[in-house]
Design a protein around this motif. Structure first.
Motif, short mmCIF file in Angstrom:
data_model
loop_
_atom_site.label_atom_id
_atom_site.label_comp_id
_atom_site.label_asym_id
_atom_site.label_seq_id
_atom_site.Cartn_x
_atom_site.Cartn_y
_atom_site.Cartn_z
N VAL A 71 8.41 3.52 1.66
CA VAL A 71 7.83 3.60 0.33
C VAL A 71 7.58 2.18 -0.14
O VAL A 71 8.51 1.36 -0.17
CB VAL A 71 8.77 4.33 -0.66
N TYR B 208 5.71 -0.59 -2.97
CA TYR B 208 5.19 -0.84 -4.30
C TYR B 208 4.72 -2.29 -4.33
O TYR B 208 5.42 -3.18 -3.84
CB TYR B 208 6.29 -0.63 -5.35
N ARG C 26 2.67 -5.00 -7.16
CA ARG C 26 2.04 -5.22 -8.47
C ARG C 26 1.58 -6.67 -8.53
O ARG C 26 2.32 -7.59 -8.20
CB ARG C 26 3.02 -4.98 -9.62
N GLY D 136 -0.81 7.67 -1.34
CA GLY D 136 -0.50 6.69 -2.36
C GLY D 136 -1.52 6.66 -3.48
O GLY D 136 -2.47 7.45 -3.50
N GLU E 56 -1.58 -1.99 -9.40
CA GLU E 56 -0.34 -1.47 -8.81
C GLU E 56 -0.71 -0.57 -7.64
O GLU E 56 -1.56 0.32 -7.78
CB GLU E 56 0.46 -0.66 -9.82
N ARG F 207 1.08 1.99 -5.04
CA ARG F 207 2.27 2.77 -4.68
C ARG F 207 1.88 3.60 -3.48
O ARG F 207 0.90 4.35 -3.53
CB ARG F 207 2.70 3.68 -5.83
N SER G 212 3.34 5.56 0.43
CA SER G 212 4.39 5.92 1.38
C SER G 212 3.73 6.40 2.66
O SER G 212 2.60 6.88 2.66
CB SER G 212 5.32 6.99 0.79
N TRP H 175 3.28 -4.98 4.86
CA TRP H 175 3.58 -4.95 3.42
C TRP H 175 3.53 -6.36 2.83
O TRP H 175 2.96 -6.57 1.76
CB TRP H 175 4.95 -4.29 3.21
#
Length: 192
Positions: free
Chosen positions: A86, A88, A90, A127, A150, A152, A154, A169
């Protein structure tokens, strides 16, 4: 790092060792700071997490992110495997970039192309990309409006070797921050 005190199963232990190696190593880019963070406790029997911040040379924060590794030996609905990652991210965006209707698909392509570029096999990716505009009022009325992106997401890695997933990532964080690809130097603006 684990959500349980009992010994972690082998596949999750290997993932933990990879996370530990990334946190303990020099980052791939000097603008990137990677640290441990507490893992969520209720998403899977085993969980670990790291966070990262991308800084400009003057220590201005450009982007932040989290990567959570979830492991359930029995798998979970929608995972398509026993691991789930997962992510995230920003980052602040220039208003004209945030207004571009293609920023969502472009942001998603940063993730998929980074995963493919690092040969990080994955499946069941999902996502969202969110653009947010923040305006200040009252005593903060003089503060300029800000725009953020943002991401998000997975996905399920196809093996317990998550090194390429972590690198992908990190690449997405740096792209969202507006940094050039690793090894490429930005040219100064005309007149600078």
């Amino acid at each position: 790092m684990t959500a349980r005190s009992d010994p972690a199963p082998g596949p999750f232990q290997r993932a933990l060792e990879t996370l530990r190696a990334v946190v303990d190593a020099e980052p791939a880019r000097p603008e990137l700071l990677i640290e441990d963070m507490p893992a969520p406790q209720r998403l899977a029997p085993y969980a670990a997490a790291i966070m990262a911040t991308v800084y400009r040379e003057d220590d201005t924060e450009l982007a932040v992110g989290r990567l959570i590794v979830l492991y359930d030996p029995e798998g979970q609905r929608g995972w398509d495997g026993d691991f789930r990652l997962v992510a995230y991210v920003r980052a602040e965006l220039e208003p004209e970039i945030a207004a571009d209707p293609l920023i969502g698909p472009v942001g998603w392509s940063w993730l998929t192309e980074s995963l493919e570029g690092h040969r990080a096999g994955y499946k069941a990716a999902s996502g969202t990309i969110t653009r947010a505009v923040s305006e200040s009022f009252g005593d903060k009325g003089a503060d300029p409006a800000t725009t953020e992106l943002e991401l998000r997401a997975s996905w399920s890695p196809i093996s317990d070797d998550i090194a390429g997933h972590i690198s992908a990532w990190c690449d997405v964080l740096c792209q969202a921050a507006g940094l050039p690809p690793a090894g490429v130097t930005s040219l100064p603006s005309p007149g600078a």
